[in-house]
Design a protein around this motif. Structure first.
Motif, PDB file in Angstrom:
ATOM      1  N   ALA A 176       0.797  -1.187   0.034  1.00 53.38           N
ATOM      2  CA  ALA A 176       0.049   0.019  -0.010  1.00 53.38           C
ATOM      3  C   ALA A 176       0.943   1.270   0.025  1.00 53.38           C
ATOM      4  O   ALA A 176       1.956   1.192   0.857  1.00 53.38           O
ATOM      5  N   SER A 177       0.333   2.247  -0.738  1.00 55.52           N
ATOM      6  CA  SER A 177       1.041   3.525  -0.662  1.00 55.52           C
ATOM      7  C   SER A 177       0.188   4.640  -0.932  1.00 55.52           C
ATOM      8  O   SER A 177      -0.892   4.542  -1.230  1.00 55.52           O
ATOM      9  N   GLY A 178       0.599   6.017  -1.002  1.00 57.17           N
ATOM     10  CA  GLY A 178      -0.242   6.919  -1.149  1.00 57.17           C
ATOM     11  C   GLY A 178      -0.613   7.910  -0.023  1.00 57.17           C
ATOM     12  O   GLY A 178      -1.208   9.055  -0.171  1.00 57.17           O
ATOM     13  N   GLY A 179      -0.202   7.445   1.224  1.00 56.45           N
ATOM     14  CA  GLY A 179      -0.779   8.258   2.413  1.00 56.45           C
ATOM     15  C   GLY A 179      -0.086   9.473   2.407  1.00 56.45           C
ATOM     16  O   GLY A 179       0.786   9.798   1.842  1.00 56.45           O
ATOM     17  N   GLY A 180      -0.598  10.279   3.518  1.00 56.87           N
ATOM     18  CA  GLY A 180       0.134  11.540   3.799  1.00 56.87           C
ATOM     19  C   GLY A 180      -0.822  12.416   4.610  1.00 56.87           C
ATOM     20  O   GLY A 180      -1.812  12.194   5.248  1.00 56.87           O
ATOM     21  N   LEU A 181      -0.304  13.695   4.545  1.00 58.15           N
ATOM     22  CA  LEU A 181      -0.858  14.677   5.615  1.00 58.15           C
ATOM     23  C   LEU A 181      -1.851  15.739   4.486  1.00 58.15           C
ATOM     24  O   LEU A 181      -1.208  16.074   3.547  1.00 58.15           O
ATOM     25  N   VAL A 182      -3.045  15.983   4.673  1.00 61.77           N
ATOM     26  CA  VAL A 182      -3.745  16.558   3.896  1.00 61.77           C
ATOM     27  C   VAL A 182      -4.744  17.528   4.619  1.00 61.77           C
ATOM     28  O   VAL A 182      -5.212  17.136   5.818  1.00 61.77           O
ATOM     29  N   GLN A 183      -5.008  18.676   4.025  1.00 58.29           N
ATOM     30  CA  GLN A 183      -6.040  19.601   4.999  1.00 58.29           C
ATOM     31  C   GLN A 183      -7.491  18.891   4.584  1.00 58.29           C
ATOM     32  O   GLN A 183      -7.659  18.404   3.631  1.00 58.29           O
ATOM     33  N   PRO A 184      -8.220  19.516   5.570  1.00 61.87           N
ATOM     34  CA  PRO A 184      -9.781  19.242   5.430  1.00 61.87           C
ATOM     35  C   PRO A 184     -10.179  19.492   4.085  1.00 61.87           C
ATOM     36  O   PRO A 184     -10.016  20.665   3.666  1.00 61.87           O
ATOM     37  N   GLY A 185     -11.038  18.730   3.387  1.00 59.40           N
ATOM     38  CA  GLY A 185     -11.708  18.974   2.233  1.00 59.40           C
ATOM     39  C   GLY A 185     -10.775  18.620   0.989  1.00 59.40           C
ATOM     40  O   GLY A 185     -11.083  18.656  -0.026  1.00 59.40           O
ATOM     41  N   GLY A 186      -9.662  18.100   1.310  1.00 53.87           N
ATOM     42  CA  GLY A 186      -8.616  17.764   0.209  1.00 53.87           C
ATOM     43  C   GLY A 186      -8.996  16.483  -0.345  1.00 53.87           C
ATOM     44  O   GLY A 186      -9.758  15.889   0.433  1.00 53.87           O
ATOM     45  N   SER A 187      -7.831  15.911  -1.087  1.00 51.78           N
ATOM     46  CA  SER A 187      -7.997  14.611  -1.732  1.00 51.78           C
ATOM     47  C   SER A 187      -6.839  13.732  -1.506  1.00 51.78           C
ATOM     48  O   SER A 187      -5.623  14.541  -1.476  1.00 51.78           O
ATOM     49  N   LEU A 188      -6.690  12.644  -1.555  1.00 55.10           N
ATOM     50  CA  LEU A 188      -5.698  11.552  -1.528  1.00 55.10           C
ATOM     51  C   LEU A 188      -6.031  10.336  -2.585  1.00 55.10           C
ATOM     52  O   LEU A 188      -7.194  10.010  -2.367  1.00 55.10           O
ATOM     53  N   ILE A 189      -5.022   9.817  -3.074  1.00 53.66           N
ATOM     54  CA  ILE A 189      -5.123   8.375  -3.862  1.00 53.66           C
ATOM     55  C   ILE A 189      -4.479   7.543  -2.980  1.00 53.66           C
ATOM     56  O   ILE A 189      -3.226   7.640  -3.153  1.00 53.66           O
ATOM     57  N   LEU A 190      -4.976   6.690  -2.854  1.00 55.56           N
ATOM     58  CA  LEU A 190      -4.185   5.279  -2.034  1.00 55.56           C
ATOM     59  C   LEU A 190      -3.863   4.129  -3.289  1.00 55.56           C
ATOM     60  O   LEU A 190      -5.051   4.106  -4.125  1.00 55.56           O
ATOM     61  N   SER A 191      -2.867   3.532  -2.990  1.00 49.97           N
ATOM     62  CA  SER A 191      -2.648   2.666  -4.111  1.00 49.97           C
ATOM     63  C   SER A 191      -2.339   1.216  -3.364  1.00 49.97           C
ATOM     64  O   SER A 191      -1.827   1.285  -2.262  1.00 49.97           O
ATOM     65  N   CYS A 192      -2.700   0.074  -3.865  1.00 48.45           N
ATOM     66  CA  CYS A 192      -2.455  -1.268  -3.412  1.00 48.45           C
ATOM     67  C   CYS A 192      -2.096  -2.005  -4.547  1.00 48.45           C
ATOM     68  O   CYS A 192      -2.873  -2.809  -5.274  1.00 48.45           O
ATOM     69  N   ALA A 193      -0.527  -2.401  -4.460  1.00 45.70           N
ATOM     70  CA  ALA A 193      -0.254  -3.183  -5.436  1.00 45.70           C
ATOM     71  C   ALA A 193      -0.028  -4.671  -5.075  1.00 45.70           C
ATOM     72  O   ALA A 193       0.489  -4.938  -4.053  1.00 45.70           O
ATOM     73  N   ALA A 194      -0.836  -5.687  -5.687  1.00 46.27           N
ATOM     74  CA  ALA A 194      -0.899  -6.867  -5.471  1.00 46.27           C
ATOM     75  C   ALA A 194      -0.127  -7.818  -6.342  1.00 46.27           C
ATOM     76  O   ALA A 194      -0.333  -8.020  -7.612  1.00 46.27           O
ATOM     77  N   SER A 195       0.525  -8.782  -5.758  1.00 50.51           N
ATOM     78  CA  SER A 195       1.283  -9.757  -6.424  1.00 50.51           C
ATOM     79  C   SER A 195       0.675 -11.168  -6.255  1.00 50.51           C
ATOM     80  O   SER A 195       0.897 -11.864  -5.379  1.00 50.51           O
ATOM     81  N   VAL A 196      -0.632 -11.061  -7.113  1.00 51.84           N
ATOM     82  CA  VAL A 196      -1.349 -12.141  -6.985  1.00 51.84           C
ATOM     83  C   VAL A 196      -1.958 -12.567  -8.344  1.00 51.84           C
ATOM     84  O   VAL A 196      -2.416 -11.895  -9.235  1.00 51.84           O
ATOM     85  N   ARG A 197      -1.455 -14.082  -8.770  1.00 49.83           N
ATOM     86  CA  ARG A 197      -1.634 -14.444 -10.150  1.00 49.83           C
ATOM     87  C   ARG A 197      -3.157 -14.229 -10.629  1.00 49.83           C
ATOM     88  O   ARG A 197      -3.484 -13.983 -11.627  1.00 49.83           O
ATOM     89  N   ILE A 198      -4.110 -14.542  -9.543  1.00 48.81           N
ATOM     90  CA  ILE A 198      -5.448 -14.593 -10.008  1.00 48.81           C
ATOM     91  C   ILE A 198      -6.094 -13.288  -9.612  1.00 48.81           C
ATOM     92  O   ILE A 198      -7.078 -13.373  -9.285  1.00 48.81           O
TER      93      ILE A 198
END
Length: 113
Positions: free
Chosen positions: A6-28
């Motif tokens: 997982a990645s993409g976290g951080g500090l943001v002000q109220p009303g702001g936006s963030l995008i989190l990502s989760c890269a999965a090493s899963v064949r299926i």
């Protein structure tokens, strides 16, 4: 060996936006359901959003209309677009393979002015 990063976290002000990502090493990957959960300090972990292999989504009431979960099959990645963030969204966010013990390491999201 299943790995979720997982990645993409951080500090943001109220009303702001963030995008989190989760890269999965899963064949299926394209067949599995993935979830995002969060755990605020001193509280139990709670479900935030989920997406099935077919792309069906569901959300916790507290984030409905503000968060969007999506997935990129080519990149084996699940995303959590978080909009109009509130201080109560502050938590460590985790992705996991639904109904398994495979969890990502967590990424901190802090909403504060």
């Amino acid at each position: 060996q299943v790995q979720l990063v997982a990645s993409g976290g951080g500090l943001v002000q109220p009303g702001g936006s963030l995008i989190l990502s989760c890269a999965a090493s899963v064949r299926i990957f394209r067949f599995v359901s993935m979830d995002w959960s969060r755990q605020a300090s001193g509280k139990q972990r709670e479900f935030v959003a989920g997406i099935t292999g077919g792309g069906s989504t569901n959300y916790a009431d507290s984030v409905k209309g503000r968060f969007i979960i999506s997935r990129d099959y080519a990149k084996n990645t699940v995303y959590l677009q978080m909009n109009n963030l509130k201080p109560e969204d502050t938590a460590v966010y985790y992705c996991n393979l639904r109904d398994t013990n495979y969890w990502g390491q967590g990424t901190q999201v802090t909403v504060s002015s």
